[in-house]
Design a protein around this motif. Structure first.
Motif, PDB file in Angstrom:
ATOM      1  N   TRP A  56      -3.134  17.252  12.042  1.00 24.01           N
ATOM      2  CA  TRP A  56      -4.502  17.404  12.163  1.00 24.01           C
ATOM      3  C   TRP A  56      -4.469  16.895  14.014  1.00 24.01           C
ATOM      4  CZ3 TRP A  56      -9.321  17.939   9.566  1.00 24.01           C
ATOM      5  CH2 TRP A  56     -10.510  17.552  10.287  1.00 24.01           C
ATOM      6  N   ASN A  57      -4.054  15.669  14.043  1.00 19.51           N
ATOM      7  CA  ASN A  57      -4.205  15.220  15.661  1.00 19.51           C
ATOM      8  C   ASN A  57      -3.306  16.296  16.328  1.00 19.51           C
ATOM      9  OD1 ASN A  57      -5.565  12.996  14.911  1.00 19.51           O
ATOM     10  ND2 ASN A  57      -3.975  11.933  14.274  1.00 19.51           N
ATOM     11  N   GLY A  58      -2.401  16.816  15.915  1.00 19.00           N
ATOM     12  CA  GLY A  58      -1.515  17.693  16.795  1.00 19.00           C
ATOM     13  C   GLY A  58      -2.236  18.752  17.410  1.00 19.00           C
ATOM     14  N   PHE A  59      -3.119  19.495  16.362  1.00 22.44           N
ATOM     15  CA  PHE A  59      -4.180  20.517  16.597  1.00 22.44           C
ATOM     16  C   PHE A  59      -5.068  19.915  17.601  1.00 22.44           C
ATOM     17  CE2 PHE A  59      -8.240  22.264  15.620  1.00 22.44           C
ATOM     18  CZ  PHE A  59      -7.843  23.800  15.697  1.00 22.44           C
ATOM     19  N   LEU A  60      -5.848  18.906  17.346  1.00 25.17           N
ATOM     20  CA  LEU A  60      -6.641  18.475  18.101  1.00 25.17           C
ATOM     21  C   LEU A  60      -6.305  18.379  19.543  1.00 25.17           C
ATOM     22  CD1 LEU A  60      -8.649  15.916  15.978  1.00 25.17           C
ATOM     23  CD2 LEU A  60      -9.508  18.021  16.848  1.00 25.17           C
ATOM     24  N   PHE A  61      -5.027  17.795  19.779  1.00 30.20           N
ATOM     25  CA  PHE A  61      -4.637  17.536  21.176  1.00 30.20           C
ATOM     26  C   PHE A  61      -4.198  18.642  21.688  1.00 30.20           C
ATOM     27  CE2 PHE A  61      -0.836  17.037  23.994  1.00 30.20           C
ATOM     28  CZ  PHE A  61      -1.233  16.217  24.692  1.00 30.20           C
TER      29      PHE A  61
ATOM     30  N   PHE B 203       2.388  12.387   2.369  1.00 29.34           N
ATOM     31  CA  PHE B 203       1.381  13.366   2.659  1.00 29.34           C
ATOM     32  C   PHE B 203       0.403  13.147   3.750  1.00 29.34           C
ATOM     33  CE2 PHE B 203      -2.693  15.242   1.592  1.00 29.34           C
ATOM     34  CZ  PHE B 203      -2.211  16.574   1.592  1.00 29.34           C
ATOM     35  N   LEU B 204      -0.203  11.937   3.787  1.00 34.60           N
ATOM     36  CA  LEU B 204      -1.244  11.867   4.659  1.00 34.60           C
ATOM     37  C   LEU B 204      -0.568  11.696   6.117  1.00 34.60           C
ATOM     38  CD1 LEU B 204      -3.659   9.154   2.948  1.00 34.60           C
ATOM     39  CD2 LEU B 204      -3.735  11.551   3.426  1.00 34.60           C
ATOM     40  N   THR B 205       0.772  11.027   6.181  1.00 37.52           N
ATOM     41  CA  THR B 205       1.284  11.104   7.348  1.00 37.52           C
ATOM     42  C   THR B 205       1.594  12.516   7.944  1.00 37.52           C
ATOM     43  OG1 THR B 205       2.627   9.169   6.747  1.00 37.52           O
ATOM     44  CG2 THR B 205       3.546  10.397   8.697  1.00 37.52           C
TER      45      THR B 205
ATOM     46  N   TRP C 240       0.808  -1.111  -0.059  1.00 39.52           N
ATOM     47  CA  TRP C 240       0.031  -0.018   0.003  1.00 39.52           C
ATOM     48  C   TRP C 240       0.989   1.208  -0.084  1.00 39.52           C
ATOM     49  CZ3 TRP C 240      -4.893   0.067   3.503  1.00 39.52           C
ATOM     50  CH2 TRP C 240      -5.656  -0.948   2.950  1.00 39.52           C
ATOM     51  N   PHE C 241       1.894   1.058   0.605  1.00 41.11           N
ATOM     52  CA  PHE C 241       2.952   2.617   0.895  1.00 41.11           C
ATOM     53  C   PHE C 241       3.149   3.151  -0.618  1.00 41.11           C
ATOM     54  CE2 PHE C 241       6.800   4.773   0.888  1.00 41.11           C
ATOM     55  CZ  PHE C 241       6.571   5.539   2.100  1.00 41.11           C
ATOM     56  N   SER C 242       2.882   4.503  -0.744  1.00 40.16           N
ATOM     57  CA  SER C 242       3.085   5.319  -1.910  1.00 40.16           C
ATOM     58  C   SER C 242       3.437   6.537  -1.396  1.00 40.16           C
ATOM     59  CB  SER C 242       1.922   5.187  -2.690  1.00 40.16           C
ATOM     60  OG  SER C 242       1.086   5.985  -2.266  1.00 40.16           O
ATOM     61  N   GLY C 243       3.608   7.431  -2.285  1.00 35.81           N
ATOM     62  CA  GLY C 243       3.972   8.962  -2.002  1.00 35.81           C
ATOM     63  C   GLY C 243       2.860   9.393  -1.347  1.00 35.81           C
ATOM     64  N   VAL C 244       1.657   9.290  -1.466  1.00 35.93           N
ATOM     65  CA  VAL C 244       0.449   9.568  -0.814  1.00 35.93           C
ATOM     66  C   VAL C 244       0.543   9.405   0.784  1.00 35.93           C
ATOM     67  CG1 VAL C 244      -2.080   9.548  -0.741  1.00 35.93           C
ATOM     68  CG2 VAL C 244      -0.930   9.589  -2.878  1.00 35.93           C
ATOM     69  N   THR C 245       1.221   8.311   0.947  1.00 32.22           N
ATOM     70  CA  THR C 245       1.328   7.996   2.479  1.00 32.22           C
ATOM     71  C   THR C 245       2.095   9.019   3.129  1.00 32.22           C
ATOM     72  OG1 THR C 245       1.185   5.586   1.691  1.00 32.22           O
ATOM     73  CG2 THR C 245       2.113   5.961   3.914  1.00 32.22           C
TER      74      THR C 245
ATOM     75  N   VAL D 166      -3.192   5.577   7.819  1.00 36.24           N
ATOM     76  CA  VAL D 166      -2.012   6.023   7.569  1.00 36.24           C
ATOM     77  C   VAL D 166      -0.942   4.658   7.950  1.00 36.24           C
ATOM     78  CG1 VAL D 166       0.019   7.406   8.392  1.00 36.24           C
ATOM     79  CG2 VAL D 166      -2.158   8.544   7.582  1.00 36.24           C
ATOM     80  N   ILE D 167      -1.345   4.358   9.303  1.00 35.48           N
ATOM     81  CA  ILE D 167      -0.315   3.203   9.895  1.00 35.48           C
ATOM     82  C   ILE D 167      -0.746   1.836   9.014  1.00 35.48           C
ATOM     83  CG2 ILE D 167      -0.306   1.492  11.647  1.00 35.48           C
ATOM     84  CD1 ILE D 167      -1.041   3.889  13.634  1.00 35.48           C
ATOM     85  N   ALA D 168      -1.692   1.614   8.608  1.00 36.95           N
ATOM     86  CA  ALA D 168      -2.205   0.579   7.600  1.00 36.95           C
ATOM     87  C   ALA D 168      -1.485   0.708   6.256  1.00 36.95           C
ATOM     88  CB  ALA D 168      -3.638   0.588   7.281  1.00 36.95           C
TER      89      ALA D 168
END
Length: 186
Positions: free
Chosen positions: A40-45, A32-34, A25-30, A82-84
C-alpha cells in the motif's frame, strides 16, 4: 467452568499489585498486514513520486491533490497498527480494588479501570464480522456490573481459548461464581 491452560501468546503472573495477565498482539494476521502495508505505502510513494510527470496536479484542481491524501491517511494508520502489533501487549491487572486493562507500549485505545466490587459476572461472547464469504470469528470478554451495565473488557481475540482463559482467571481471582449469561460462549 473447566480449567483452561495458558493459551499461546499469553502470560500470567502474580505481582504485588495482584494478578497480571498479558496478551501479545502479534499473530499470523500481523504478517499479512505487514505485507499489505508495504505494498500500500509503496504504491503511494511511487504514485506521488511520479505523479508530477503525468501532470495530475493541475493548479486549479486541488481536489485531485486532496483526495489521494485520504489514501495516505489510511497508510499512516495501517502502518501504526502494524508496528503496534509487533510490540504491543494488552495488560490486565486484577486485584481486590480494581480490574484494569491497558495497552502498552504504543498507545492504542483507552485504559479501562473498573472497581472490582462492582463486578457481578465475567463472560465471553463470539462476534462474527465480515461480508459475504469473508467471515471472521473473534471473541470478546465482557463484564456485567452490579448496576446491570455491560462493559467490553477485551475484544478482538482470535481464539475462544484466550477468551475463556481470561474469564476463568478473573472470576477465580475475584471469587466470582461462574453463572450462565444469555448469549455467552460456552
Amino acid at each position: 467452568m473447566m480449567d483452561v491452560g495458558i493459551p499461546e501468546g499469553m502470560n500470567v503472573s502474580s505481582t504485588s499489585e495482584g494478578l497480571k495477565i498479558e496478551r501479545k498482539w502479534f499473530s499470523g494476521v500481523t504478517i499479512f498486514l505487514t505485507v499489505f502495508a508495504v505494498l500500500w505505502n509503496g504504491f503511494l510513494f511511487n504514485w506521488y513520486n511520479h505523479a508530477h510527470n503525468f501532470e495530475l496536479f493541475p493548479e486549479k484542481n486541488m481536489l485531485v491533490v486532496l483526495v489521494p491524501l485520504l489514501f495516505v491517511a489510511v497508510g499512516v494508520v495501517l502502518t501504526y497498527y502494524v508496528i503496534a502489533s509487533y510490540f504491543n501487549k494488552t495488560i490486565i491487572t486484577v486485584n481486590h480494588r480494581t480490574l484494569e486493562s491497558k495497552i502498552s507500549p504504543f498507545p492504542f485505545g483507552f485504559k479501562k479501570s473498573i472497581p472490582s466490587r462492582s463486578i457481578e459476572q465475567v463472560y465471553c461472547k463470539e462476534i462474527t464480522r465480515g461480508i459475504n464469504n469473508d467471515i471472521r470469528v473473534l471473541f470478546e470478554v465482557r463484564v456485567i456490573l452490579k448496576n446491570r451495565s455491560n462493559i467490553t473488557l477485551f475484544s478482538g481475540l482470535e481464539s475462544s481459548e484466550q477468551a475463556l482463559f481470561l474469564e476463568h482467571e478473573i472470576e477465580s481471582y475475584l471469587g466470582i461464581k461462574d453463572v450462565s449469561v444469555k448469549g455467552e460462549l460456552s
